[in-house]
Design a protein around this motif. Structure first.
Motif, PDB file in Angstrom:
ATOM      1  N   ALA A  11      59.036  69.225  44.682  1.00 23.88           N
ATOM      2  CA  ALA A  11      59.370  68.735  46.063  1.00 23.88           C
ATOM      3  C   ALA A  11      57.812  68.188  46.233  1.00 23.88           C
ATOM      4  CB  ALA A  11      59.392  69.968  46.657  1.00 23.88           C
ATOM      5  N   ALA A  12      56.684  68.670  45.758  1.00 20.05           N
ATOM      6  CA  ALA A  12      55.430  68.358  46.231  1.00 20.05           C
ATOM      7  C   ALA A  12      55.369  66.676  45.675  1.00 20.05           C
ATOM      8  CB  ALA A  12      54.300  69.191  45.711  1.00 20.05           C
ATOM      9  N   GLU A  13      55.708  66.480  44.604  1.00 24.94           N
ATOM     10  CA  GLU A  13      55.535  65.162  43.994  1.00 24.94           C
ATOM     11  C   GLU A  13      56.323  64.242  44.806  1.00 24.94           C
ATOM     12  OE1 GLU A  13      53.698  63.994  41.637  1.00 24.94           O
ATOM     13  OE2 GLU A  13      52.833  65.785  40.954  1.00 24.94           O
ATOM     14  N   LEU A  14      57.564  64.441  45.087  1.00 23.28           N
ATOM     15  CA  LEU A  14      58.219  63.610  46.189  1.00 23.28           C
ATOM     16  C   LEU A  14      57.919  63.462  47.385  1.00 23.28           C
ATOM     17  CD1 LEU A  14      61.004  62.243  46.233  1.00 23.28           C
ATOM     18  CD2 LEU A  14      62.017  64.413  47.230  1.00 23.28           C
ATOM     19  N   ALA A  15      57.284  64.422  47.887  1.00 25.94           N
ATOM     20  CA  ALA A  15      56.451  64.578  49.228  1.00 25.94           C
ATOM     21  C   ALA A  15      55.376  63.481  49.104  1.00 25.94           C
ATOM     22  CB  ALA A  15      56.211  65.463  49.897  1.00 25.94           C
ATOM     23  N   ALA A  16      54.567  63.600  47.848  1.00 30.22           N
ATOM     24  CA  ALA A  16      53.381  62.624  47.668  1.00 30.22           C
ATOM     25  C   ALA A  16      53.888  61.150  47.467  1.00 30.22           C
ATOM     26  CB  ALA A  16      52.698  63.234  46.318  1.00 30.22           C
ATOM     27  N   LEU A  17      54.997  60.788  46.938  1.00 31.35           N
ATOM     28  CA  LEU A  17      55.671  59.510  46.757  1.00 31.35           C
ATOM     29  C   LEU A  17      55.806  59.080  48.103  1.00 31.35           C
ATOM     30  CD1 LEU A  17      56.765  57.147  45.093  1.00 31.35           C
ATOM     31  CD2 LEU A  17      58.765  58.574  45.104  1.00 31.35           C
ATOM     32  N   LEU A  18      56.232  59.615  49.060  1.00 29.60           N
ATOM     33  CA  LEU A  18      56.728  59.258  50.305  1.00 29.60           C
ATOM     34  C   LEU A  18      55.485  59.138  51.460  1.00 29.60           C
ATOM     35  CD1 LEU A  18      60.137  61.573  50.785  1.00 29.60           C
ATOM     36  CD2 LEU A  18      59.834  59.077  50.109  1.00 29.60           C
ATOM     37  N   VAL A  19      54.572  60.196  51.150  1.00 27.41           N
ATOM     38  CA  VAL A  19      53.714  60.131  52.468  1.00 27.41           C
ATOM     39  C   VAL A  19      52.212  60.155  51.912  1.00 27.41           C
ATOM     40  CG1 VAL A  19      55.084  61.359  54.081  1.00 27.41           C
ATOM     41  CG2 VAL A  19      53.468  62.632  52.540  1.00 27.41           C
ATOM     42  N   ALA A  20      51.835  60.667  51.064  1.00 26.70           N
ATOM     43  CA  ALA A  20      50.254  60.612  50.333  1.00 26.70           C
ATOM     44  C   ALA A  20      50.372  60.681  48.918  1.00 26.70           C
ATOM     45  CB  ALA A  20      49.556  61.601  50.915  1.00 26.70           C
ATOM     46  N   GLY A  74      64.328  70.148  40.857  1.00 29.33           N
ATOM     47  CA  GLY A  74      62.819  70.086  40.927  1.00 29.33           C
ATOM     48  C   GLY A  74      62.673  69.184  39.972  1.00 29.33           C
ATOM     49  N   VAL A  75      63.049  69.377  38.574  1.00 32.54           N
ATOM     50  CA  VAL A  75      62.553  68.236  37.361  1.00 32.54           C
ATOM     51  C   VAL A  75      63.043  66.819  37.769  1.00 32.54           C
ATOM     52  CG1 VAL A  75      63.139  67.593  34.921  1.00 32.54           C
ATOM     53  CG2 VAL A  75      62.809  69.884  35.434  1.00 32.54           C
ATOM     54  N   VAL A  76      64.028  66.592  38.444  1.00 27.59           N
ATOM     55  CA  VAL A  76      64.628  65.286  38.848  1.00 27.59           C
ATOM     56  C   VAL A  76      63.727  64.782  39.771  1.00 27.59           C
ATOM     57  CG1 VAL A  76      66.441  64.046  40.082  1.00 27.59           C
ATOM     58  CG2 VAL A  76      66.953  65.551  37.979  1.00 27.59           C
ATOM     59  N   ALA A  77      63.369  65.607  40.812  1.00 27.02           N
ATOM     60  CA  ALA A  77      62.406  65.100  41.920  1.00 27.02           C
ATOM     61  C   ALA A  77      60.902  64.827  41.386  1.00 27.02           C
ATOM     62  CB  ALA A  77      62.329  66.090  42.927  1.00 27.02           C
ATOM     63  N   GLY A  79      58.919  56.654  39.889  1.00 28.61           N
ATOM     64  CA  GLY A  79      58.886  55.815  41.150  1.00 28.61           C
ATOM     65  C   GLY A  79      57.670  55.104  41.553  1.00 28.61           C
ATOM     66  N   SER A  80      56.618  56.314  41.712  1.00 34.03           N
ATOM     67  CA  SER A  80      55.244  55.839  42.237  1.00 34.03           C
ATOM     68  C   SER A  80      54.740  54.795  41.175  1.00 34.03           C
ATOM     69  CB  SER A  80      54.478  57.100  41.924  1.00 34.03           C
ATOM     70  OG  SER A  80      53.044  56.801  42.059  1.00 34.03           O
ATOM     71  N   ALA A  81      54.945  54.955  39.652  1.00 36.07           N
ATOM     72  CA  ALA A  81      54.452  53.937  38.970  1.00 36.07           C
ATOM     73  C   ALA A  81      55.180  52.587  39.043  1.00 36.07           C
ATOM     74  CB  ALA A  81      54.647  54.511  37.578  1.00 36.07           C
ATOM     75  N   ALA A  82      56.360  52.734  39.146  1.00 34.07           N
ATOM     76  CA  ALA A  82      57.399  51.573  39.590  1.00 34.07           C
ATOM     77  C   ALA A  82      57.017  50.786  40.762  1.00 34.07           C
ATOM     78  CB  ALA A  82      58.753  51.881  39.405  1.00 34.07           C
ATOM     79  N   THR A  83      56.626  51.648  42.157  1.00 28.20           N
ATOM     80  CA  THR A  83      56.549  51.066  43.446  1.00 28.20           C
ATOM     81  C   THR A  83      55.007  50.415  43.433  1.00 28.20           C
ATOM     82  OG1 THR A  83      56.282  53.204  44.273  1.00 28.20           O
ATOM     83  CG2 THR A  83      58.435  51.717  44.095  1.00 28.20           C
ATOM     84  N   SER A  84      54.035  50.813  42.370  1.00 28.13           N
ATOM     85  CA  SER A  84      52.762  50.472  42.736  1.00 28.13           C
ATOM     86  C   SER A  84      52.763  49.094  42.681  1.00 28.13           C
ATOM     87  CB  SER A  84      51.937  51.407  41.560  1.00 28.13           C
ATOM     88  OG  SER A  84      50.568  50.832  41.711  1.00 28.13           O
TER      89      SER A  84
END
Length: 525
Positions: free
Chosen positions: A38-47, A187-190, A197-202
């Motif tokens: 959940a933290a990784e997903l939130a990081a992708l979205l906001v920080a 959790g694993v999927v997120a 997603g972070s790597a792909a959208t950078s």
């Protein structure tokens, strides 16, 4: 009830208790996975800079003792960061499993531990250099999500354990198993999805790929004979993919050249701020320089040579006009790392200290400091080679300390005269007969005069040197050898152009670089 039946019942109870504890630990571990995911997903979205694993790992990098840092580099080389991230992740899951067991035994204690972990992760995230205003969100979201899953999972596990009838027990068991399975998968999927997603959208990688640097006004001249044709010897110029990487950044900073700024301040007549295009307009030249990490042991591979494209640091500092009395420049990276470089090494007319924007014919790779880094011949990287550069503060050694100085390293660190045997290798047997012993030697800012090789403690034999590109690059060397069957000891030493012989005595990496003649064993069949 007979004694035999009582023993059987007691054993069954013990097995049931052990199984319940194991399931509580499983519930805790799964809740930990949810926390991280959940933290990784939130990081992708906001920080994106606020991943708890990375934030805590960066904190560990800052506080770890010097010996542990050196050991990690020796054992894992450039993979030391991957090892640290994996270790932090495993430690988090183990702690979460313990929280699950405590939650089963004492209600809300495990949840309180998740809350404490969230607070610690928030503190690590918001205190990182360059942290965004929303850096607190990902670890907070992760802690809440993990605590919620832990509460429900252990609640159903507790009801399952004390249920009187089989039907109720079965319902609670299915709920528990379904929740833990779904939570683990989610959790694993997120987490993995967010990372991918972070790597792909950078966009920074795409920006770098599209960037076209101006042609340099001058290029490096490589003389004939600069590279020896010996199988197994290090190439004259190290390919970018093979160039060593040692820094304190657990994740590679993403810096957009269009928003990059370099500030020159401190003991200067005029504070200056430059953008990336401002730097390019100053004119680029090509330089050949060998870089060495202070963590490079005798015979180690934390050294490499590249063609660098950049602007002299002295020209940049001249814009700000350093004041009398200054003797050091504190360079700062976007990730908070700092290096203390003698001002003289940056301003001397005979030193090619540069702000580099290119490496081996292309823009700097992201992991090597894109868009701008420092390259200073003759100084170990921890006092000179700041990547992802953002500030040059003109100051004094008395007034300021860099990142590694309070951690036991010298404030000034000239690179030691060194030599290395590349071939033959200790892990590769030779066939008897004529062969070559070969390797590299370096004495930046001075140059190599002579390399000598010793076989089995015999007389020192002078090797053939390649033609040097300049005083700031290594040279290759080779020696013909009639190898005979058996085990042999090879040793190498170098002499620089000033007549100094490489130091024989072995000294450790700290506080300012290792010394010693390399010796290696070779098997000949």
């Amino acid at each position: 009830m007979t004694p035999q039946n009582e023993n059987a019942a007691e054993n069954a109870t013990k097995k049931s208790t052990a199984a319940t504890i194991a399931l509580a630990a499983l519930a805790g571990a799964v809740s930990g996975i949810v926390f991280l995911g959940a933290a990784e997903l939130a990081a992708l979205l906001v920080a994106r800079d606020a991943s708890p694993v990375v934030a805590v790992g960066s904190f560990v990098v800052d506080v770890v003792p010097r010996w542990a840092k050196e050991l990690a580099i020796q054992l894992f080389g450039s993979n030391d960061k991957l090892f640290l991230i994996a270790t932090v992740g495993v430690a988090a899951l183990v702690a979460a499993a313990v929280a699950g067991v405590l939650e089963l035994r004492w209600r809300r204690v495990g949840v309180a531990l998740f809350g404490a972990a969230g607070i610690a992760a928030v503190a690590a995230a918001v205190t990182r250099a360059g942290a965004s205003p929303l850096a607190f969100v990902p670890p907070a979201v992760g802690a809440v999500a993990g605590a919620v899953v832990l509460t429900f999972a252990v609640s159903w596990l507790r009801r399952w354990r004390v249920a009187d009838d089989e039907e109720t027990r079965g319902v609670d068991r299915r709920r528990f198993l379904a929740l833990t399975a779904a939570a683990a998968v989610g959790g694993v999927v997120a987490g993995v999805g967010a990372r991918l997603g972070s790597a792909a959208t950078s966009s920074i990688a795409a920006i770098r790929s599209a960037l076209r640097l101006p042609a340099p006004a001058s290029r490096v001249t490589v003389p004939a004979g600069a590279e020896l044709d010996v199988p197994g010897i290090s190439p004259l110029f190290t390919p970018n993919r093979d160039f060593y990487r040692v820094d304190t950044a657990l994740t590679v900073p993403s810096v957009d050249p269009s928003t990059w700024r370099l500030t020159i301040d401190g003991m200067v007549e005029k504070k200056v701020e430059l953008g990336f295009q401002d730097l390019l307009r100053m004119g680029l030249d090509e330089y050949a320089v060998t870089l060495t990490c202070v963590s490079n042991e005798v015979g180690g591979n934390l050294v490499g040579t590249a063609r660098w494209l950049g602007v002299p640091v002295r020209d940049v500092l001249a814009l700000a006009r350093p004041r009398s009395g200054a003797d050091m420049v504190l360079s700062r990276s976007v990730d908070g790392f700092t290096a203390s470089t003698p001002l003289e090494a940056l301003t001397a007319a005979d030193r090619d200290a540069i702000l580099a924007v290119g490496m081996n014919g292309e823009p700097l790779p992201l992991e090597h400091g894109f868009p701008v880094r420092m390259v200073v011949p003759g100084l170990y990287g921890y006092v000179s080679a700041t990547k992802w550069l953002t500030e040059l503060k003109v100051t004094t050694f008395a007034a300021d300390q860099a990142y590694w100085t309070p951690r036991g390293y010298s404030a000034k660190a000239p690179i030691k005269l060194s030599s290395r045997i590349d071939t033959p290798r200790v892990d590769k047997a030779l066939t008897a007969g004529r062969t070559k012993i070969a390797g590299v030697a370096w004495a930046q800012t001075v140059g190599i005069r002579r390399v000598e090789v010793q076989v089995d403690g015999g007389d020192w034999q002078e090797a053939t040197l390649s033609a040097p590109v300049n005083r700031d690059t290594w040279v290759q060397w080779s020696l013909d050898w009639d190898a005979t069957p058996g085990t042999h000891t090879l040793a190498v030493r170098a002499t620089d152009l000033a007549g100094r012989l490489q130091e024989q005595k072995r000294t450790p990496i700290a506080p300012n670089g290792s010394t010693g003649w390399q010796q290696t064993l070779v098997r000949v069949s």
